[in-house]
Design an enzyme around this catalytic site. Structure first.
Site, PDB file in Angstrom:
ATOM      1  N   ASP A 249       0.853  -1.185   0.000  1.00 47.44           N
ATOM      2  CA  ASP A 249       0.000   0.000   0.000  1.00 47.44           C
ATOM      3  C   ASP A 249       0.895   1.242   0.000  1.00 47.44           C
ATOM      4  O   ASP A 249       1.893   1.297   0.720  1.00 47.44           O
ATOM      5  CB  ASP A 249      -0.896  -0.017   1.247  1.00 47.44           C
ATOM      6  CG  ASP A 249      -1.939   1.081   1.229  1.00 47.44           C
ATOM      7  OD1 ASP A 249      -3.053   0.804   0.776  1.00 47.44           O
ATOM      8  OD2 ASP A 249      -1.633   2.203   1.674  1.00 47.44           O
ATOM      9  N   ASN A 257      -3.098  12.926  -2.389  1.00 47.88           N
ATOM     10  CA  ASN A 257      -4.248  13.305  -3.214  1.00 47.88           C
ATOM     11  C   ASN A 257      -4.839  14.630  -2.766  1.00 47.88           C
ATOM     12  O   ASN A 257      -5.212  15.478  -3.596  1.00 47.88           O
ATOM     13  CB  ASN A 257      -5.327  12.208  -3.141  1.00 47.88           C
ATOM     14  CG  ASN A 257      -5.236  11.226  -4.295  1.00 47.88           C
ATOM     15  OD1 ASN A 257      -4.678  11.543  -5.342  1.00 47.88           O
ATOM     16  ND2 ASN A 257      -5.776  10.042  -4.104  1.00 47.88           N
ATOM     17  N   HIS A 262      -6.132  14.630  -7.587  1.00 48.91           N
ATOM     18  CA  HIS A 262      -6.251  13.236  -8.021  1.00 48.91           C
ATOM     19  C   HIS A 262      -5.474  12.962  -9.308  1.00 48.91           C
ATOM     20  O   HIS A 262      -5.071  11.824  -9.558  1.00 48.91           O
ATOM     21  CB  HIS A 262      -7.731  12.877  -8.216  1.00 48.91           C
ATOM     22  CG  HIS A 262      -8.482  12.772  -6.933  1.00 48.91           C
ATOM     23  ND1 HIS A 262      -8.430  11.660  -6.127  1.00 48.91           N
ATOM     24  CD2 HIS A 262      -9.296  13.662  -6.294  1.00 48.91           C
ATOM     25  CE1 HIS A 262      -9.188  11.837  -5.057  1.00 48.91           C
ATOM     26  NE2 HIS A 262      -9.721  13.058  -5.125  1.00 48.91           N
ATOM     27  N   ASP A 266      -3.063   9.851  -9.760  1.00 40.95           N
ATOM     28  CA  ASP A 266      -3.088   8.873 -10.857  1.00 40.95           C
ATOM     29  C   ASP A 266      -1.710   8.712 -11.484  1.00 40.95           C
ATOM     30  O   ASP A 266      -1.306   7.598 -11.857  1.00 40.95           O
ATOM     31  CB  ASP A 266      -4.092   9.317 -11.924  1.00 40.95           C
ATOM     32  CG  ASP A 266      -5.533   9.200 -11.446  1.00 40.95           C
ATOM     33  OD1 ASP A 266      -5.759   8.524 -10.420  1.00 40.95           O
ATOM     34  OD2 ASP A 266      -6.423   9.778 -12.101  1.00 40.95           O
ATOM     35  N   GLU A 292      -5.077   2.514  -3.759  1.00 37.47           N
ATOM     36  CA  GLU A 292      -3.616   2.663  -3.795  1.00 37.47           C
ATOM     37  C   GLU A 292      -2.914   1.363  -3.413  1.00 37.47           C
ATOM     38  O   GLU A 292      -1.721   1.365  -3.092  1.00 37.47           O
ATOM     39  CB  GLU A 292      -3.185   3.792  -2.855  1.00 37.47           C
ATOM     40  CG  GLU A 292      -3.349   3.511  -1.382  1.00 37.47           C
ATOM     41  CD  GLU A 292      -4.723   3.891  -0.839  1.00 37.47           C
ATOM     42  OE1 GLU A 292      -4.820   4.141   0.370  1.00 37.47           O
ATOM     43  OE2 GLU A 292      -5.685   3.950  -1.637  1.00 37.47           O
TER      44      GLU A 292
END
Length: 380
Positions: A249, A257, A262, A266, A292
């Site tokens: 993770d 974020n 965002h 990405d 994630e």
């Protein structure tokens, strides 16, 4: 994937250009041979041979021009193919249809000419039309060319009959064209069937790809990884093959974020996908588990070997350099398959290990055996 498709398309186009260049050179040689036969044929009139000589010169020039165009990469090959189709249609209607009908003296001569090459050249052109266009448009072009050519032959046969020329071979000429028409119809139906099968196959492959691929990173998704995990468990139960499961993770991803948006998030996910993959083996299965979180399945790998391999991945992730993005780290949890494990049990242990890695400092690897020790430490 799109890059791979584009590379395959370019490779296929180069192959087509090479094949067409070879065909063009062979075509020039075939034209020279046909001209030699035309030159020494005493049965044809001088006008007939002169017309064909001019045609051979022009056609050879066209072949040479096409070979030259094929070397020019900026000229689309589809445009060259369709240009050649137009030339072939003119050639077939003019010099395999109108000219023979005018200059040949009888149906028997027309029969010999048709059997020799006329009908085959006509069929090749019609099949080429179906190949270069969609089935409906290609079938329309092919049927039109065939019917016009057949119409020219029928008009000449009818004219011979009216002026009393021996028409003993007329029936055979008509039969040949009717059989060729039936063959052409079969080929068109076959092409339509093949086009429909290709559409279904492409649609099926696209659905499979969409069902098993993460759209953002291009990695296998959770569904695909779960199926591979079940397969590895079956192999382990049957043959005793060891394997490990890793869940990792991204640390502080929500904070990243919130601070950068965002879109940057990405970009980080895609960078992790591209960075981790080269540090894994071809037999390993790496994909996005969700959000994630990523998963790695390591077949025929012990817990210690898995830890060393994943440490290389962890170090590679730290080296990712994105503008205005802090150092990227991740917390890894690893579980080794134990006899009697199910997919849920081994994933649960890997998830526990990953949770312990996050709660004990992040940016580290926790293996299955460390979980109990970590829990005991937490309860003190």
């Amino acid at each position: 994937m799109m890059q791979h498709i584009e590379q395959e398309r370019l490779r296929f186009e180069q192959q087509r250009r090479l094949i067409y260049r070879i065909a063009g050179v062979l075509g020039v040689l075939a034209i020279l041979y046909a001209q030699c036969i035309n030159f020494i044929d005493p049965s044809s009139s001088y006008a007939y041979r002169a017309i064909y000589a001019l045609n051979h010169i022009a056609f050879a020039g066209v072949c040479i021009a096409v070979v030259w165009m094929l070397r020019r990469q900026h000229i689309p090959i589809d445009r060259i193919e369709r240009l050649m189709l137009v030339i072939f249609i003119v050639q077939s209607l003019g010099f395999n249809g109108i000219v023979p009908a005018i200059f040949l003296p009888s149906p028997s001569a027309m029969l010999i000419d048709a059997i020799g090459d006329d009908i085959w050249f006509l069929l090749i052109i019609c099949v080429l039309a179906v190949h270069l266009y969609d089935v409906r448009r290609g079938a329309l072009i092919a049927a039109s060319v065939f019917l016009v050519s057949f119409g020219i032959v029928m008009i000449q046969l009818a004219r011979w009959r009216l002026i009393g020329v021996d028409a003993a071979n007329s029936q055979q000429v008509i039969s040949i064209y009717l059989m060729a028409g039936a063959l052409l119809g079969f080929l068109i139906v076959l092409s339509a069937y093949r086009a429909q099968a290709e559409r279904l196959r492409t649609g099926y492959e696209l659905m499979i790809h969409m069902a098993y691929t993460d759209t953002l990173t291009g990695l296998p998704n959770r569904r695909r990884l779960y199926e591979e995990l079940c397969r590895l468990i079956g192999m382990a139960d049957r043959y005793g093959q060891e394997f490990c499961v890793c869940l990792f993770d991204i640390d502080h991803f929500k904070q990243l974020n919130d601070q950068h948006g965002h879109l940057v998030g990405d970009q980080v996910l895609c960078a992790i996908a591209q960075t981790a993959l080269p540090h894994l083996r071809a037999v390993d299965h790496f994909g996005r588990w969700g959000g994630e979180e990523f998963a790695i399945l390591l077949p025929q790998t012990s817990l210690s070997d898995a830890q060393m391999a994943l440490d290389r991945v962890r170090m590679a992730l730290q080296a990712i350099n994105l503008a205005d993005v802090p150092t990227i780290t991740a917390s890894f949890g690893v579980a080794e398959y134990l006899p009697g494990d199910t997919s849920e049990s081994i994933l649960h242990r890997a998830d526990q290990s990953m949770y312990l890695a996050k709660t004990t400092g992040r940016n580290r690897i926790v293996v299955d055996g460390d979980v109990e020790a970590g829990l005991r430490y937490a309860h003190r």
